[in-house]
Design an enzyme around this catalytic site. Structure first.
Site, PDB file in Angstrom:
ATOM      1  CD  GLU A  38      -1.646  10.791  -5.395  1.00  0.00           C
ATOM      2  OE1 GLU A  38      -2.855  11.039  -5.215  1.00  0.00           O
ATOM      3  OE2 GLU A  38      -0.760  11.654  -5.464  1.00  0.00           O
ATOM      4  NE  ARG A 263     -14.144   8.659   0.109  1.00  0.00           N
ATOM      5  CZ  ARG A 263     -12.801   8.609   0.016  1.00  0.00           C
ATOM      6  NH1 ARG A 263     -12.050   8.371   1.066  1.00  0.00           N
ATOM      7  NH2 ARG A 263     -12.217   8.798  -1.135  1.00  0.00           N
ATOM      8  CE  LYS A 273      -4.081   7.826   0.164  1.00  0.00           C
ATOM      9  NZ  LYS A 273      -3.405   7.652  -1.109  1.00  0.00           N
TER      10      LYS A 273
HETATM   11  P1  ATP Z   1      -6.450  10.948  -1.517  1.00  0.00           P
HETATM   12  O1  ATP Z   1      -7.357  11.125  -2.695  1.00  0.00           O
HETATM   13  O2  ATP Z   1      -6.645  11.908  -0.396  1.00  0.00           O
HETATM   14  O3  ATP Z   1      -5.028  10.736  -1.871  1.00  0.00           O
HETATM   15  P2  ATP Z   1      -7.549   8.333  -1.328  1.00  0.00           P
HETATM   16  O4  ATP Z   1      -7.818   7.664  -0.035  1.00  0.00           O
HETATM   17  O5  ATP Z   1      -8.625   8.550  -2.287  1.00  0.00           O
HETATM   18  O6  ATP Z   1      -6.881   9.639  -0.840  1.00  0.00           O
HETATM   19  P3  ATP Z   1      -6.134   6.736  -3.268  1.00  0.00           P
HETATM   20  O7  ATP Z   1      -4.737   6.291  -3.182  1.00  0.00           O
HETATM   21  O8  ATP Z   1      -6.541   7.508  -4.457  1.00  0.00           O
HETATM   22  O9  ATP Z   1      -6.340   7.610  -1.993  1.00  0.00           O
HETATM   23  O10 ATP Z   1      -7.112   5.507  -3.053  1.00  0.00           O
HETATM   24  C1  ATP Z   1      -6.940   4.305  -3.744  1.00  0.00           C
HETATM   25  C2  ATP Z   1      -8.247   3.608  -3.904  1.00  0.00           C
HETATM   26  O11 ATP Z   1      -8.845   3.364  -2.641  1.00  0.00           O
HETATM   27  C3  ATP Z   1      -9.234   4.427  -4.690  1.00  0.00           C
HETATM   28  O12 ATP Z   1      -9.818   3.575  -5.651  1.00  0.00           O
HETATM   29  C4  ATP Z   1     -10.231   4.893  -3.697  1.00  0.00           C
HETATM   30  O13 ATP Z   1     -11.488   5.021  -4.257  1.00  0.00           O
HETATM   31  C5  ATP Z   1     -10.187   3.797  -2.633  1.00  0.00           C
HETATM   32  N1  ATP Z   1     -10.520   4.353  -1.330  1.00  0.00           N
HETATM   33  C6  ATP Z   1      -9.907   5.364  -0.706  1.00  0.00           C
HETATM   34  N2  ATP Z   1     -10.503   5.645   0.462  1.00  0.00           N
HETATM   35  C7  ATP Z   1     -11.515   4.764   0.598  1.00  0.00           C
HETATM   36  C8  ATP Z   1     -12.514   4.531   1.601  1.00  0.00           C
HETATM   37  N3  ATP Z   1     -12.571   5.266   2.710  1.00  0.00           N
HETATM   38  N4  ATP Z   1     -13.399   3.530   1.400  1.00  0.00           N
HETATM   39  C9  ATP Z   1     -13.331   2.778   0.294  1.00  0.00           C
HETATM   40  N5  ATP Z   1     -12.430   2.944  -0.684  1.00  0.00           N
HETATM   41  C10 ATP Z   1     -11.528   3.922  -0.548  1.00  0.00           C
END
Ligand code: ATP
Ligand code: MG
Length: 558
Positions: A38, A263, A273
């Site tokens: 996102e 994760r 974030k």
């Molecule tokens: P938020 O949901 O707070 O916006 P997010 O880190 O989940 O944060 P996304 O942009 O939705 O943000 O993440 C993009 C991709 O990265 C998703 O597929 C998510 O599962 C993966 N991702 C995010 N954080 C991690 C992490 N710490 N380890 C592994 N994969 C991650």
């Protein structure tokens, strides 16, 4: 511009699923993954893990990898984030070729699919507000209660949904909900929201829409439209998988498989974030690319290489259970990669003047230094040696502790690539601070060619004062003082910010670095790996970031 990630070789449970799918010819034997960020912040090391995993699988199985912006939340998203994400994915080597997609490009199709569900009697316009929806959702032990709007006629739903799209209602006045089961054991199936009314400009769609899809509704459709085979996401979506499946089954469209993995959590940092944004907005750090940040842009600025991040991702593998990974492992991967690549130079972080009283005033000797002992092809360079030198303050002790093998009054030490010197006199200012050392050198002890058999236990680095390049050096420590600042419940994570995470020094480096370009990486012998900062370096001043410290190389030096 794109390098390619090396295939992920180690087996893991995701590869086992894919192997099984390929064996039975599922989805025409294709492998097609995606990374769906996102655009509401910069990418961090956790995202890097996801990119390496998804791209690595695609590369290894001769498949495809998409970059897709999940831009369904206009209030938090910005073009700046889109641009930074594209740059970071490229830098990491995630090669999406021409497959850069935006969820917002599918809004029209998603809308049509929603109309299909309404026509099937599987979705309805609800007028409960957010609080009311939460209050009627039930709990893990109690079923929810049906919305009073659940049984509207299909015609009425179609009409209201159309009006929602036309902007006839204010924010929050109505939602579109899937009609599933308010008593479902999985709360995500209790008539989840598909659309919200949000009157806000979208970074790509402008004011075209005031109706925005939820993640659950949008994500499976995005995967389906792109022909994704394995939709890999983090564990918190495990309970959403039945809903992912329900939507695709009800629509009767191509159905990818969602697979969840743990994760990455890294010690001594935060990865949400929201928190990273807060650190930036409130100036706890110097922007998203501050070298202390766990962001990809921060790591790049600090001097981490894409290869080292990929190696780290390989080392940690994928698991199904959450754990905290030690930051030291990432630093190990960085050190290991830079060890093979970095040009060695001598740089003195905290200089102390040394005058060699028996060395001719105007003489400059050129001594040969090895550029990288790990890689003979990098050759050698000449290093000027003169009467006045700088050594590290910490390489002299007026009252040496036991087993101190460096310089002290009356003792000898070897200068790397040069001579053995002896400290004859300590010069102090009126305040009693040491300002310089008067030493003598032994001309018979020149490294490599000297005739003397004399041996000393210590070898230290140095820089010729006359040729020294003055530089600013930035040393970094962990951003937080506790292992898992995000999970420390009693206090706000900001209370654990390390007040000493940045130290700025005025230092000197041998002339070899004079024309170094921003981003260039060096090993300053005994002091660590350093890179030329891309933000603060100017034509007149080189600024170096310490990428990572060295381990134990002192012991190995001859
Ligand atoms: P938020 O949901 O707070 O916006 P997010 O880190 O989940 O944060 P996304 O942009 O939705 O943000 O993440 C993009 C991709 O990265 C998703 O597929 C998510 O599962 C993966 N991702 C995010 N954080 C991690 C992490 N710490 N380890 C592994 N994969 C991650
Ligand atoms: Mg997310």
């Amino acid at each position: 511009m794109n390098t390619t990630l090396e295939p992920q070789k180690k087996s893991n449970f995701i590869r086992e699923i894919i192997d099984e799918d390929l064996k039975i010819g599922k989805r025409e034997g294709r492998v097609h993954t995606r990374f769906p960020p996102e655009p509401n912040g910069y990418l961090h090391i956790g995202h890097a893990k996801s990119i390496c995993l998804n791209f690595g699988l695609a590369a290894d199985y001769n498949g495809k990898f998409n970059l897709r912006f999940d831009d369904t939340n206009p209030e938090k998203e910005e073009q700046e984030y889109v641009d930074s994400i594209v740059e970071d994915v490229h830098w990491l080597g995630g090669n999406f070729e021409d497959r850069l997609f935006y969820a917002s490009d599918y809004f029209e199709q998603m809308y049509d699919y929603a109309v299909d569900l309404i026509k099937k009697g599987k979705a309805y316009v609800c007028e409960l507000n957010g609080d009311e929806i939460r209050a009627t959702r039930g709990t893990l032990t109690q079923p929810g209660t049906n919305s009073p709007y659940r049984n509207r006629s299909i015609e009425e739903n179609l009409d209201l949904f159309e009006k929602m799209r036309q902007g006839e209602f204010p924010n929050g006045a109505k939602t579109l909900r899937a009609k599933i089961d308010m008593a479902a054991p999985n709360i995500n199936l209790r008539d989840p929201i598909m659309y919200r009314i949000v009157h806000a400009g979208h970074h790509r769609q402008g004011d075209t829409w005031c109706l925005y899809p939820t993640y659950d509704w949008a994500h499976g459709i995005e995967d389906s439209l792109e022909g994704i085979t394995h939709s890999i996401c983090t564990l918190e979506f495990e309970n959403h998988r039945p809903l992912y499946d329900w939507f695709l089954d009800e629509l009767g469209i191509y159905h990818p498989q969602q697979i969840e993995f743990a994760r990455l959590n890294l010690s001594y940092t935060v990865m949400s974030k929201r928190k990273l944004l807060e650190l930036v907005k409130n100036n706890y750090v110097d922007g998203w690319d501050d070298p202390r940040m766990p962001t990809i842009s921060g790591m790049r600025r600090r001097g981490y290489t894409p290869q080292s991040v990929r190696n780290f991702a390989d080392m940690i593998g994928v698991a199904r259970r959450d754990a905290l990974t030690d930051l030291a492992l990432l630093e190990f991967a960085v050190r290991e990669d830079l060890n093979k690549k970095a040009q060695r130079v001598m740089g003195v972080l905290k200089p102390l003047k040394v005058v060699l009283t028996n060395f001719p005033e105007d003489l400059t000797e050129e001594l040969e230094g090895v550029n990288n002992p790990e890689d003979a092809s990098m050759g050698t360079r000449m290093i000027p040696f003169t009467r006045e030198l700088y050594i590290e303050q910490s390489d002299f002790m007026e009252v040496p502790v036991p087993k101190y093998h460096r310089l002290a009054p009356g003792t000898e030490v070897r200068l790397r690539y040069a001579y053995i010197i002896k400290c004859e006199e300590v010069v102090k200012n009126e305040a009693g601070e040491i300002t310089k050392l008067r030493c003598t050198y032994d001309p018979e002890t020149r490294s490599g060619t000297g005739t003397s058999q004399k041996k000393v236990k210590g070898t230290i680095h140095w820089v010729s004062a006359k040729h020294a390049v003055p530089v600013e050096i930035r040393l970094y420590d962990r951003l937080f003082t506790v292992e898992d600042p995000g999970s420390e419940k009693e206090k706000d994570y900001k209370e654990y910010i390390n007040p000493n995470s940045l130290e700025i020094l005025s230092s000197v480096v041998e002339p070899f670095v004079k024309n170094a370009k921003p981003g260039a990486t060096f090993q300053f012998e005994r002091n660590g790996y350093f890179c030329v900062d891309t933000k603060y370096t100017t034509a007149d001043k080189l600024v170096f970031n310490r990428t990572v410290t060295l381990k134990d190389t002192w012991a190995k030096m001859k």
